[in-house]
Write an enzyme that holds these catalytic residues in place. Sequence first.
Site, PDB file in Angstrom:
ATOM      1  N   LYS A  43      -7.760   7.620 -46.079  1.00 44.61           N
ATOM      2  CA  LYS A  43      -7.847   9.092 -46.041  1.00 44.61           C
ATOM      3  C   LYS A  43      -8.280   9.635 -47.405  1.00 44.61           C
ATOM      4  O   LYS A  43      -9.120  10.515 -47.500  1.00 44.61           O
ATOM      5  CB  LYS A  43      -6.494   9.696 -45.627  1.00 44.61           C
ATOM      6  N   GLN A  87       2.502  11.222 -43.923  1.00 41.22           N
ATOM      7  CA  GLN A  87       2.150  10.015 -43.160  1.00 41.22           C
ATOM      8  C   GLN A  87       3.340   9.534 -42.336  1.00 41.22           C
ATOM      9  O   GLN A  87       4.453   9.410 -42.845  1.00 41.22           O
ATOM     10  CB  GLN A  87       1.672   8.921 -44.137  1.00 41.22           C
ATOM     11  N   ASP A 110      -2.841  17.910 -39.374  1.00 39.20           N
ATOM     12  CA  ASP A 110      -2.526  16.856 -38.390  1.00 39.20           C
ATOM     13  C   ASP A 110      -2.364  17.474 -36.998  1.00 39.20           C
ATOM     14  O   ASP A 110      -2.363  16.754 -35.996  1.00 39.20           O
ATOM     15  CB  ASP A 110      -1.202  16.172 -38.777  1.00 39.20           C
TER      16      ASP A 110
HETATM   17  N1  LIG Z   1       0.463  11.940 -40.415  1.00 39.29           N
HETATM   18  C1  LIG Z   1      -0.067  11.052 -39.568  1.00 39.29           C
HETATM   19  N2  LIG Z   1       0.497   9.865 -39.396  1.00 39.29           N
HETATM   20  C2  LIG Z   1      -0.061   8.983 -38.519  1.00 39.29           C
HETATM   21  C3  LIG Z   1      -1.241   9.301 -37.816  1.00 39.29           C
HETATM   22  C4  LIG Z   1      -1.816  10.572 -38.015  1.00 39.29           C
HETATM   23  O1  LIG Z   1      -2.848  10.958 -37.393  1.00 39.29           O
HETATM   24  N3  LIG Z   1      -1.191  11.422 -38.912  1.00 39.29           N
HETATM   25  N4  LIG Z   1      -1.868   8.351 -37.019  1.00 39.29           N
HETATM   26  C5  LIG Z   1      -1.484   6.964 -37.121  1.00 39.29           C
HETATM   27  C6  LIG Z   1      -2.126   6.184 -38.236  1.00 39.29           C
HETATM   28  N5  LIG Z   1      -3.462   6.623 -38.666  1.00 39.29           N
HETATM   29  C7  LIG Z   1      -3.580   7.749 -39.394  1.00 39.29           C
HETATM   30  O2  LIG Z   1      -2.724   8.150 -40.099  1.00 39.29           O
HETATM   31  C8  LIG Z   1      -4.595   5.783 -38.531  1.00 39.29           C
HETATM   32  C9  LIG Z   1      -4.531   4.589 -37.867  1.00 39.29           C
HETATM   33  C10 LIG Z   1      -5.643   3.740 -37.839  1.00 39.29           C
HETATM   34  C11 LIG Z   1      -6.822   4.105 -38.452  1.00 39.29           C
HETATM   35  C12 LIG Z   1      -8.005   3.209 -38.494  1.00 39.29           C
HETATM   36  O3  LIG Z   1      -9.051   3.611 -38.956  1.00 39.29           O
HETATM   37  N6  LIG Z   1      -7.869   1.951 -38.070  1.00 39.29           N
HETATM   38  C13 LIG Z   1      -8.911   0.993 -38.220  1.00 39.29           C
HETATM   39  C14 LIG Z   1      -8.290  -0.352 -38.535  1.00 39.29           C
HETATM   40  C15 LIG Z   1      -7.535  -0.336 -39.829  1.00 39.29           C
HETATM   41  C16 LIG Z   1      -6.907  -1.684 -40.159  1.00 39.29           C
HETATM   42  O4  LIG Z   1      -7.649  -2.596 -40.450  1.00 39.29           O
HETATM   43  O5  LIG Z   1      -5.663  -1.767 -40.133  1.00 39.29           O
HETATM   44  C17 LIG Z   1      -9.745   0.906 -36.944  1.00 39.29           C
HETATM   45  O6  LIG Z   1      -9.241   1.238 -35.867  1.00 39.29           O
HETATM   46  O7  LIG Z   1     -10.889   0.512 -37.059  1.00 39.29           O
HETATM   47  C18 LIG Z   1      -6.899   5.313 -39.075  1.00 39.29           C
HETATM   48  C19 LIG Z   1      -5.800   6.140 -39.117  1.00 39.29           C
HETATM   49  C20 LIG Z   1       0.025   6.875 -37.311  1.00 39.29           C
HETATM   50  N7  LIG Z   1       0.476   7.745 -38.359  1.00 39.29           N
END
Ligand SMILES: Nc1nc2c(c(=O)[nH]1)N[C@@H](CN(C=O)c1ccc(C(=O)N[C@@H](CCC(=O)O)C(=O)O)cc1)CN2
Length: 275
Positions: A43, A87, A110
């Site tokens: 982020k 987060q 969010d």
């Molecule tokens: N405050 C927040 N917490 C959480 C959220 C949120 O939207 N706001 N969502 C999830 C986690 N998340 C963002 O925070 C999130 C999860 C995954 C990815 C992502 O790009 N994943 C990659 C793989 C990453 C890896 O290698 O581990 C993919 O899918 O290609 C982005 C954001 C829970 N918490």
Amino acid sequence: MARRLRAGVAAQLPVLKAAGVNPGLAVVLLGDDPASHVYVRHKIKACEEAGIDSFLEKYEATLSEQALLARIDALNRDARVHGILVQLPLPRHIDARKVIQAISAKKDVDGFHVANAGALMTGIEGFWPCTPYGCMKMLESIGYPLPGKHAVVIGRSNIVGKPMAMMLLQQNATVTICHSGTRNLKALTREADVLVAAVGKARLVTGDMVKQGAVVLDVGMNRTTEGKLCGDVDFESVRTVAGHITPVPGGVGPMTIAMLLVNTLESARRAARAQ
Ligand SMILES: Nc1nc2c(c(=O)[nH]1)N[C@@H](CN(C=O)c1ccc(C(=O)N[C@@H](CCC(=O)O)C(=O)O)cc1)CN2
């Protein structure tokens, strides 16, 4: 598509900056959960690349709820900050609902605050949660006509399942929400023109559960016993049946981060309009 959206945000910043508004995002991270650290790093990097100011606040997992609420109060008042996100998940001693409600709804990029959940439900201006918002953008990108289509959402979380269902409903899809108490899941998923899997169960959705040509959006983020990242959808068996399918990694996850930037830019624009 995530890259394109992020570049679009970057391209729109100079106009705001020329008007004296520098969009800023505060990211609050507690503890040492490795996945949360990875997401937060992504982020912050995305903000840097787009030209959005970022304010990262990292705390020990032992930070008290009261101290966290005090930090949120300070960020709510900070004019440099247009978006605040805490987060998730939070350590067990902290009531996440209380923390989310403490964030000003106007800075809740969010889209988790009840005011924003209500705005989505009633169709008024607010912030949409980034993950389902990203899914809607992907459907839009393929020109998918949602009116009258049957959308099935597996999962009823406040941050994905429920808002996803609302967004699909707003586009006049007929929406079914499935959850752990749903009987005969397969009979329902086989009826879906659009299937969203957001339940957190590795490879739950298999090819025999999907209608020919369906659009399948995989919101799952699971680890196999070998430590490999995988979604809620068994990609290999579903790809041969689905018309469109999102992979994990490289699908919905990057869109979540792109939509966070979109929401932050929008928040800064609203603040500029209110000046
Ligand atoms: N405050 C927040 N917490 C959480 C959220 C949120 O939207 N706001 N969502 C999830 C986690 N998340 C963002 O925070 C999130 C999860 C995954 C990815 C992502 O790009 N994943 C990659 C793989 C990453 C890896 O290698 O581990 C993919 O899918 O290609 C982005 C954001 C829970 N918490």
